[in-house]
Scaffold this active site. Structure first.
Site, PDB file in Angstrom:
ATOM      1  N   GLY A   1      36.041  40.469  30.504  1.00 41.30           N
ATOM      2  CA  GLY A   1      37.278  40.937  29.900  1.00 41.30           C
ATOM      3  C   GLY A   1      38.450  40.687  30.827  1.00 41.30           C
ATOM      4  O   GLY A   1      38.295  40.614  32.049  1.00 41.30           O
TER       5      GLY A   1
ATOM      6  N   HIS B   1      41.470  42.349  34.916  1.00 39.79           N
ATOM      7  CA  HIS B   1      40.934  42.489  36.282  1.00 39.79           C
ATOM      8  C   HIS B   1      41.518  41.440  37.226  1.00 39.79           C
ATOM      9  O   HIS B   1      40.958  41.182  38.284  1.00 39.79           O
ATOM     10  CB  HIS B   1      39.412  42.353  36.277  1.00 39.79           C
ATOM     11  CG  HIS B   1      38.726  43.259  35.317  1.00 39.79           C
ATOM     12  ND1 HIS B   1      38.893  44.615  35.349  1.00 39.79           N
ATOM     13  CD2 HIS B   1      37.901  43.003  34.275  1.00 39.79           C
ATOM     14  CE1 HIS B   1      38.182  45.174  34.367  1.00 39.79           C
ATOM     15  NE2 HIS B   1      37.573  44.208  33.706  1.00 39.79           N
TER      16      HIS B   1
ATOM     17  N   LYS C   1      28.932  40.034  35.145  1.00 40.25           N
ATOM     18  CA  LYS C   1      28.979  41.430  35.575  1.00 40.25           C
ATOM     19  C   LYS C   1      28.152  42.272  34.600  1.00 40.25           C
ATOM     20  O   LYS C   1      28.186  42.038  33.388  1.00 40.25           O
ATOM     21  CB  LYS C   1      30.438  41.926  35.609  1.00 40.25           C
ATOM     22  CG  LYS C   1      31.319  41.096  36.549  1.00 40.25           C
ATOM     23  CD  LYS C   1      32.660  41.745  36.845  1.00 40.25           C
ATOM     24  CE  LYS C   1      33.579  41.922  35.661  1.00 40.25           C
ATOM     25  NZ  LYS C   1      33.889  40.673  34.923  1.00 40.25           N
TER      26      LYS C   1
ATOM     27  N   HIS D   1      36.989  49.724  34.237  1.00 42.48           N
ATOM     28  CA  HIS D   1      37.646  49.873  32.932  1.00 42.48           C
ATOM     29  C   HIS D   1      38.043  51.323  32.746  1.00 42.48           C
ATOM     30  O   HIS D   1      38.321  51.761  31.645  1.00 42.48           O
ATOM     31  CB  HIS D   1      36.729  49.444  31.800  1.00 42.48           C
ATOM     32  CG  HIS D   1      36.075  48.132  32.039  1.00 42.48           C
ATOM     33  ND1 HIS D   1      34.871  48.015  32.704  1.00 42.48           N
ATOM     34  CD2 HIS D   1      36.470  46.882  31.735  1.00 42.48           C
ATOM     35  CE1 HIS D   1      34.559  46.734  32.783  1.00 42.48           C
ATOM     36  NE2 HIS D   1      35.499  46.037  32.209  1.00 42.48           N
TER      37      HIS D   1
END
Lengths: 333, 212
Positions: free
Chosen positions: A54, A57, A105, A219
């Site tokens: 996602g 980051h 991850k 997150h």
């Protein structure tokens, strides 16, 4: 919510266009497949590293595309895994005929999508290995959870395995080394504030002004507990205790250390934290062979810090020091 | 279940995700990462937009295409999981029309696909906690002679009951599992979107019976 964006729906595409514009000699961006690839393509015969996850980051993962690290990265929507088609497009775009290593991850979404991508890639004749990064010791009860999360250790895995691939090592060796790095690496994070995803518009969790989330995920996933804010020295002592309980380091060990800002932390505070980390390790006779202090694996605008410690064997340290040239990491060239 | 009904069902799901995306996001911010509403909305909006171009000879063809598109646009865990549910369901429907008993077995294939991929069981606080009771209720109704509208209504009720039953559960899969005991007291977003999908099926089937 105050953010420097045009619209929540266009954040990712706008940022990708920006990355492409900022680093033309280093990487290129395919805006349709949403794939970031190393400029000039891969050398034939070189194992390629493909990662993704996602967005939110940054600089992970696009900022680590370049010589000596990743060959391609596929960014998903903010905090949402990319899709299998993206990963396949990335693998095909950089394939050098020597195999592909997916660096994933450990989150349910990333794992499922990369699994599907690996199946699709195998059907197209690519040889793929996957390494799961799961370094976050805040997740204690792996039997009853989705397992440890992949966080800051991803930077160490991508740098060291990327250096080995750059030297021409075969896929099995690159994958094996990536797994060794993961197995030797632990991370732990605390948050001072929650982060706000552009599409959500408000903070992901409520954290009172005088409290911190201990063991937070990248997150905003909750960790072990909440507690009152204390001096940095005491917070770091607890974080280091969690890391060193899980993986003891003793006198004479060499360590790679990253003190990582989660996106909204002033650098001066990261140095305050690094000083405490170094003091704890020195008191144990552990030698810090190399360090990173800065924002490498962020969580949008979250204020907080993660500490990552890798117990590094000499060959891993040698690969760490090998030349790298990416948007976010550069030395030796 | 036939091609026209499959199309209407998928459209009804897209409308439900549009209407309830904030609810799903709100549930997901409590125990996840606040993207479930946006992801389901993005996925089914893409499906609704492509639906007129889905050429299929069976209801299953429409549903399998729906699943493939979800996998290719949604991402996260919900993309592969919902995508696999619709693909498995669709692949099991290879005739132009399916009676309720046949459709029940196709729904079972969809659930099996989700179980295999997600390695989750009932009680883990996931979409399966809505899907499994919905399937059981659908089967029972179809076995006792219920038509699609009746069986789907029973399934939707059971899905909503299963959804509410996730509130006291402690999550053992997915991102909510990191909360441990702190996941107790929150309704699972995946079970909620699954209940919306079964409610959309019930509404669609009821409207079709009305019109017939």
């Amino acid at each position: 919510m105050k953010k420097l964006i045009n619209a929540p729906e266009t954040v990712l595409d706008d940022a990708l266009a920006g990355i492409a514009a900022a680093h033309p000699g280093l990487l290129s961006v395919d805006p349709v497949d949403r794939v970031i690839t190393r400029a000039g393509g891969s050398r034939p015969g070189k194992v390629v590293l493909v990662s993704g996850g996602g967005s939110g980051h940054e600089p992970l993962h696009g900022g680590f595309v370049g010589t000596g690290m990743l060959d391609a990265a596929c960014p998903g929507e903010v905090f949402t895994s990319p899709v299998p088609g993206q990963m396949l497009a990335a693998a095909k775009a950089v394939d050098g005929g020597a195999g592909t290593l997916f660096v994933v991850k450990n989150y349910t979404g990333d794992v499922l999508n990369f699994e599907m991508a690996a199946e699709l890639a195998a059907e197209e004749g690519l040889s793929v290995e996957t390494v799961l990064v799961d370094d976050d010791v805040a997740v204690q009860d792996s039997t009853w959870t989705a397992g440890r999360r992949g966080t800051g250790g991803t930077v160490f895995v991508e740098k060291i395995a990327g250096a080995l691939a750059e030297r021409g090592a075969p896929l099995a060796e690159v994958a094996g080394t990536a797994r060794r790095v993961n197995a030797a690496t632990r991370s732990f994070a605390v948050a001072l504030t929650a982060c706000t995803a552009p599409a959500a518009g408000k903070p992901g969790f409520d954290l009172p002004d005088d409290e911190i989330e201990v063991g937070v995920g990248i997150h905003g996933e909750p960790g072990r507990r909440r507690e009152k804010l204390r001096p940095a020295r005491e917070i770091v002592a607890d974080m280091m205790a969690a890391l060193l309980t899980d993986q003891p380091l003793t006198a004479g060990d060499q360590a790679l250390v990253m003190v990582n800002g989660l996106g909204g932390t002033p650098l001066i505070e990261l140095y305050v934290v690094y000083r405490e980390v170094a003091a704890v390790l020195e008191s144990r006779g552990v030698h810090i062979a190399a360090n990173l202090v800065g924002d490498y694996v962020t969580s949008l605008d979250m204020a907080g810090v993660s500490i990552t410690v890798c117990k590094a064997a000499p060959d891993l340290l040698d690969l760490w020091h090998a030349p790298v040239h990416t948007a976010a990491l550069r030395w030796g060239m | 279940m036939d091609i026209a009904l499959a199309r209407t069902w998928v459209q009804a799901i897209a409308a439900a995700m549009d209407k309830h995306k904030d609810l799903l996001t709100q549930l997901d911010s409590a125990i996840g990462d606040a993207d479930h509403g946006a992801n389901m909305h993005r996925g089914f909006s893409a499906v609704a937009a492509e639906l007129p171009r889905f050429e299929a000879k069976t209801a299953g063809g429409i549903l399998a295409r729906t699943g493939a598109l979800l996998i290719s646009v949604v991402g996260g865990a919900s993309g592969p999981l919902y995508g696999t549910a619709f693909r498995s369901l669709g692949k099991a429907l290879d005739a132009p029309r399916a009676d309720p008993a046949t459709f029940a077995e196709a729904l079972a294939e969809g659930l099996d696909g989700v179980r295999r991929l997600g390695a989750a069981a009932e009680g883990d606080k996931t979409m399966i906690d809505a899907y499994a009771p919905a399937l059981a209720a659908f089967r029972t109704s179809a076995a006792s002679g219920g038509d699609l509208a009746e069986a789907s209504a029973a399934a939707a009720d059971a899905a909503e009951q299963g959804m509410r039953a996730t509130v006291p559960m402690q999550a053992r899969k997915g991102r909510a599992s990191y909360l441990g005991a702190r996941s107790v007291g929150h309704q699972d977003p995946g079970a909620t979107s699954t209940a919306l999908i079964f409610r959309a099926l019930a509404d669609t089937a009821a409207a079709a019976r009305e019109a017939a």
